[in-house]
Scaffold this motif. Structure first.
Motif, PDB file in Angstrom:
ATOM      1  N   LEU A 435       0.835  -1.195   0.000  1.00  0.00           N
ATOM      2  CA  LEU A 435       0.000   0.000   0.000  1.00  0.00           C
ATOM      3  C   LEU A 435       0.874   1.250   0.000  1.00  0.00           C
ATOM      4  CD1 LEU A 435      -3.024   0.525  -0.074  1.00  0.00           C
ATOM      5  CD2 LEU A 435      -2.988   0.764   2.419  1.00  0.00           C
ATOM      6  N   GLU A 436       1.981   1.201   0.713  1.00  0.00           N
ATOM      7  CA  GLU A 436       2.921   2.318   0.665  1.00  0.00           C
ATOM      8  C   GLU A 436       3.498   2.491  -0.736  1.00  0.00           C
ATOM      9  OE1 GLU A 436       4.815   3.036   5.025  1.00  0.00           O
ATOM     10  OE2 GLU A 436       5.761   1.470   3.820  1.00  0.00           O
ATOM     11  N   ARG A 437       3.797   1.378  -1.413  1.00  0.00           N
ATOM     12  CA  ARG A 437       4.315   1.470  -2.781  1.00  0.00           C
ATOM     13  C   ARG A 437       3.263   2.041  -3.719  1.00  0.00           C
ATOM     14  NH1 ARG A 437       8.738   2.418  -5.747  1.00  0.00           N
ATOM     15  NH2 ARG A 437       7.306   3.769  -6.872  1.00  0.00           N
ATOM     16  N   LEU A 438       2.005   1.659  -3.519  1.00  0.00           N
ATOM     17  CA  LEU A 438       0.931   2.233  -4.323  1.00  0.00           C
ATOM     18  C   LEU A 438       0.903   3.749  -4.157  1.00  0.00           C
ATOM     19  CD1 LEU A 438      -1.637   2.139  -6.065  1.00  0.00           C
ATOM     20  CD2 LEU A 438      -2.928   1.684  -3.957  1.00  0.00           C
ATOM     21  N   HIS A 439       1.052   4.209  -2.929  1.00  0.00           N
ATOM     22  CA  HIS A 439       1.053   5.650  -2.696  1.00  0.00           C
ATOM     23  C   HIS A 439       2.242   6.312  -3.375  1.00  0.00           C
ATOM     24  CE1 HIS A 439       1.181   9.472  -0.409  1.00  0.00           C
ATOM     25  NE2 HIS A 439      -0.132   9.326  -0.408  1.00  0.00           N
ATOM     26  N   GLU A 440       3.395   5.664  -3.335  1.00  0.00           N
ATOM     27  CA  GLU A 440       4.560   6.189  -4.044  1.00  0.00           C
ATOM     28  C   GLU A 440       4.288   6.258  -5.546  1.00  0.00           C
ATOM     29  OE1 GLU A 440       8.015   7.249  -3.288  1.00  0.00           O
ATOM     30  OE2 GLU A 440       6.669   7.823  -1.659  1.00  0.00           O
ATOM     31  N   ASN A 441       3.585   5.259  -6.070  1.00  0.00           N
ATOM     32  CA  ASN A 441       3.249   5.280  -7.500  1.00  0.00           C
ATOM     33  C   ASN A 441       2.390   6.489  -7.843  1.00  0.00           C
ATOM     34  OD1 ASN A 441       4.588   2.859  -7.462  1.00  0.00           O
ATOM     35  ND2 ASN A 441       2.872   1.620  -8.199  1.00  0.00           N
ATOM     36  N   VAL A 442       1.429   6.793  -6.960  1.00  0.00           N
ATOM     37  CA  VAL A 442       0.590   7.972  -7.175  1.00  0.00           C
ATOM     38  C   VAL A 442       1.446   9.233  -7.155  1.00  0.00           C
ATOM     39  CG1 VAL A 442      -1.326   9.330  -6.255  1.00  0.00           C
ATOM     40  CG2 VAL A 442      -1.422   6.829  -6.166  1.00  0.00           C
TER      41      VAL A 442
END
Length: 865
Positions: A435-442
């Motif tokens: 989920l943290e990586r998803l936020h980084e992707n955003v």
């Protein structure tokens, strides 16, 4: 005990050089003891270090407080200080002075005219750029110097052999015919007593370079490349020397033989002349310029930071192909360009190619469509040289280097990340690395697509300011970055490019779209940016000025779509993109979604009319507010009659339909709860896989949360099979994709023409992550009031959010240990908050740090009302 002023700003930023308004608004942040409240503010104006005026304003406002003095004149410089008095009578110390300097505010201030090459240039082709220059003399000691500069095209200025500024791709992209930005540079340290020289590199940029689809268009704004600049030098004796672009300048072909945003750059270092912008340089090959026309009324100061290099990234891995070229992996899909340090014989060409993904160890470039994304440098010999292109950018994770002399050293290449240099304001963390990586992707997709304007994608032959993409994403972007100036500027171009009947173009600035997008039609979701994006800036930054400036544009759009709907208040005609890129849509028809496109259009008809009514109230237009409020209610009832059964079901039994109905308030009471229950069923039936496109993605998780289905919202967001957000993470994505399956499960690229690996729209889910997972959201404009409502789930043991609001840092952090849930929140002076704990407890809080505990229970949220 008194408060302390900690951060005095002018308009939305700290830099106040070259302001385009004579009445800049002021904002400040405060540090103070518990319970301290501002009662009034005293503002002091200083000139030359001496206080010349003061004003006391009885206000509790700290954000965008109106200028209390006489209008600034062009070029006027001043210092501003504030001190605040509390309701308890205590007075803060004076803040440090913040400098304020106006730009050229009147058309009559401009002597400069655009100058460029005098040789004939064939329209509609790729042409060699030029450079321009002029020598001048200063007889006296220099006190200060300012350069006001812009271009038809893009430019880099030099003074006495030194580059001016660190901005890239200036002046950026606006609707040039009516708004051309100029930048103000402090060049005091670059000019000298005696002989001087000034010059500029020029490139096509957006002005005359290839833009658009299917091969694109050249010369959309003109055929010329021209520099328009005014250097103003103040001497010790009080004399002002003005060196403006005019017929005394000269031009020569550039060592850059080609430069394009889509296709890259070609630079022959053998043609370089390091002394060309110094006094006494060789005049061979330089000829008189052609002077062109420009209405100075169209020259505007920027409201946003420029594009800059904000980070450098070294390659993580490299390998040699069977053809002898070297492929580099930077580990992150980014936007920018390469800088290389290379040593080779004169005439050797080094070629740099770019791509977002690989197939079988090679760059996969089909998704670039007709964008070449290739830079070529011809070496000049004579030792090592460090080079990067000047006037292009690429979207890439991988790069191929061909023609490298000798053994390749990966330390000789770095990727330079370019985007509008906005202040970062938002962070998120949690116990789930995916989920943290998803936020980084955003975050990375925001950076990559906020390059002067908000674009759809940064890599292929498009890169346009699609209105629908930013409309759905603006709340997320406004948490992550202070994008107020950038989006406020872009909205002015939206209003300029709006058709006389109120139609909003699909993309802004407007360019020809070919048979697919011409003539321009009024489309829901996209055109609604005229109303909803200004509202987002009001909600997130407290800027009512944007609402006022965009009022005519917003009203024109709503009046148009109400006319399209007719007396029955149902918008069920015309071309619509609907829930664009619903995963069920076929690759060749991204608009063929599960949700009826006219249901989407009518939902947005209500939502924009509702927000226009609210905008009218904010602006004191109460009569119009009441009129549009009544019309919005008519639309809501019409929507319910056409698209719902009265019992909570929608005619399109799809995730997007229910999400829009719930989040827009189109269904209420028991119908809303039933709709939420059905939405949860649909998500479960889909195996928790997402089934929404651009319109539905921002609303589905919030709608589930609103109706008590928090656990199902977590199931949806944490699902890993295709399509889902974490599927992209598991497939190695480091940015948000255009399609849920831009890369198929077998590792091959989706065959659809619209397949980008860097589109931010589907990243709008991050706003739910901020508000629900971290528990941090504004509940009054500018974050003056904050709602802390974390709803733990999905097996997370902790999460946090931090946002730099206009009032200061706001934060929320929670953890679960055993059976205990602990929440810590913090608020700055000038704000209040409501804390909603998972067990249903609600507590009011003032500024400061607060901690709460309750039983670690699964939250039960009441039905929507």
């Amino acid at each position: 005990m008194s408060a302390t002023v900690t951060d005095l700003r002018v308009e939305h930023g700290r830099a106040a050089l070259g302001l385009g308004t004579p009445r800049p608004r002021l904002s400040w942040q405060l540090a103070g003891p518990s319970g301290w409240q501002q009662e009034s503010v005293e503002i002091a104006l200083e000139t030359g270090g001496r206080q010349v005026a003061t004003a006391v304003v009885g206000t509790r406002d700290q954000v965008l407080v109106p200028w209390p003095f006489a209008d600034l004149a062009s070029r006027q410089r001043a210092g501003v200080r504030v001190r605040v008095t509390g309701v308890d009578g205590s007075t803060s110390p004076w803040s440090p002075a913040t400098s304020v300097e106006a730009g050229l505010l009147e058309p009559s201030d401009w002597r400069a005219r655009p100058v460029g090459a005098s040789w004939a240039e064939e329209a509609g082709t790729d042409r060699r750029p030029s450079r321009v220059r002029r020598a001048f003399r200063l007889d006296g000691d220099v006190v200060s110097a300012r350069l006001y500069a812009t271009a038809h095209g893009v430019f880099e200025a030099e003074l006495n052999g030194v580059r001016v500024g660190d901005d890239e791709l200036s002046p950026g992209w606006t609707s040039y015919d009516t708004r051309l930005r100029y930048r103000t540079y402090d060049v005091t340290d670059l000019v000298e007593t005696g002989e001087n020289a000034i010059g500029a590199w020029l490139g096509d940029g957006w002005y005359r370079g290839r833009l658009g689809f299917n091969g694109g268009y050249h010369d959309l704004y003109g055929t010329d490349l021209s520099f328009l600049a005014q250097l103003e030098v103040e001497l010790a004796d009080g004399t002002r020397v003005v060196v403006a672009t005019d017929d005394t300048w000269e031009a020569a072909p550039s060592p850059i033989s080609f430069s394009g945003l889509y296709d890259g750059e070609r630079h022959d270092l053998r043609l370089d002349d390091d002394g060309w912008s110094r006094a006494g340089s060789d005049r061979d090959g330089w000829t008189p310029v052609t002077v062109r026309a420009r209405d100075p009324r169209t020259l505007v100061a920027p409201e946003q930071p420029p594009v800059r290099c904000t980070e450098e990234i070294a390659p993580l891995a490299h390998w040699t192909t069977s053809r002898g070229s070297v492929v580099l992996d930077f580990g992150q899909n980014l936007v920018g360009r390469l800088r290389i340090t290379v040593d080779g014989e004169a005439g050797r060409q080094v070629t740099l190619r770019h791509a977002e993904v690989l197939q079988e160890g090679e760059l996969y470039r089909r998704t670039l469509r007709l964008a070449a994304a290739e830079d070529v440098v011809t070496l000049g010999g004579g030792g090592p040289v460090t080079w990067e292109p000047r006037f292009t950018i690429h979207g890439f994770r991988y790069a191929e280097v061909e023609g490298w002399p000798g053994d390749f050293d990966p330390a000789s290449v770095v990727a330079r990340v370019l985007h509008t240099d906005m202040e970062r304001t938002g962070w998120f963390a949690c116990s789930d690395p995916s989920l943290e990586r998803l936020h980084e992707n955003v975050l990375w997709s925001t950076r990559g697509n906020f390059v002067d304007i908000p674009t759809d994608c940064p890599q292929r032959d498009e890169r346009l300011g699609w209105t629908g993409d930013i409309q759905v994403f603006a709340p997320t972007a406004s948490y992550l970055y202070d994008c107020s100036g950038m989006l406020g500027s872009w909205l002015q171009d939206l209003a300029v490019d709006q058709l006389p009947d109120g139609t909003v173009p699909w993309f802004v600035p407007r360019i020809p779209g070919g048979p697919s997008w011409e003539p321009i039609e009024s489309g829901a979701v996209w055109g609604d940016a005229a109303v909803l994006t200004p509202w987002t800036l009001w909600e997130r930054f407290g800027d009512a000025g944007v609402l006022a400036r965009q009022w005519d544009s917003a009203k024109a759009w709503v009046d148009l779509i109400l006319a399209r709907a007719g007396d029955d208040r149902i918008w069920d005609e015309g071309f619509q993109l609907g829930d664009w890129l619903d995963p069920a849509a076929p690759p060749d028809d991204p608009a063929d979604a599960l949700t009826d496109r006219y249901l989407v259009a009518t939902a947005y008809l209500y939502w924009s009319t509702r927000h226009l009514a609210d905008t009218a109230v904010v602006l004191g237009k109460d009569a119009e507010g009441a009129r549009y409020d009544a019309i919005a209610e008519e639309v809501r009832k019409a929507f319910a009659g056409r698209y719902t059964d009265g019992g909570g079901r929608t005619t399109s039994d799809a995730q997007t339909a229910y999400g829009l109905a719930l989040e827009f308030g189109l269904v209420r009471g028991h119908e809303a709860q039933a709709a939420g229950d059905r939405l949860a069923e649909l998500v479960s039936e889909a195996g928790n896989r997402i089934a929404t496109g651009f319109a539905g993605t921002p609303v589905v998780a919030p709608a589930l949360t609103r109706t008590g289905h928090v656990a199902r919202a977590y199931d949806l967001v944490l699902e890993r099979s295709c399509p889902s957000w974490l599927y992209t993470v598991d497939m190695g994505g480091t940015t948000i994709w255009e399609r849920w399956d831009s890369m198929l499960p077998d590792g091959t690229v989706n065959p659809g023409e619209m397949t980008s690996f860097n589109h931010y729209a589907l990243g709008a889910v991050a706003d739910w992550m901020h508000a629900t997972v971290a528990g941090l959201a504004p509940s009054a404009p500018g974050w003056r009031r904050v709602r802390f409502a974390p709803r733990p789930g999905g097996g997370l043991t902790h999460a946090s959010g931090r946002h730099l609001s206009p009032y200061g840092e706001v934060s929320s952090s929670w953890r679960v240990e055993g059976e205990v849930f602990t929440l810590t929140v913090a608020l700055p002076v000038g704000t209040t908050g409501e804390v909603s704990l998972p067990d249903g407890t609600i507590v009011e809080v003032s500024h400061g740090r607060h901690e709460f505990t309750c039983a670690a229970v699964v939250p039960v949220v009441g039905a929507a009302g």
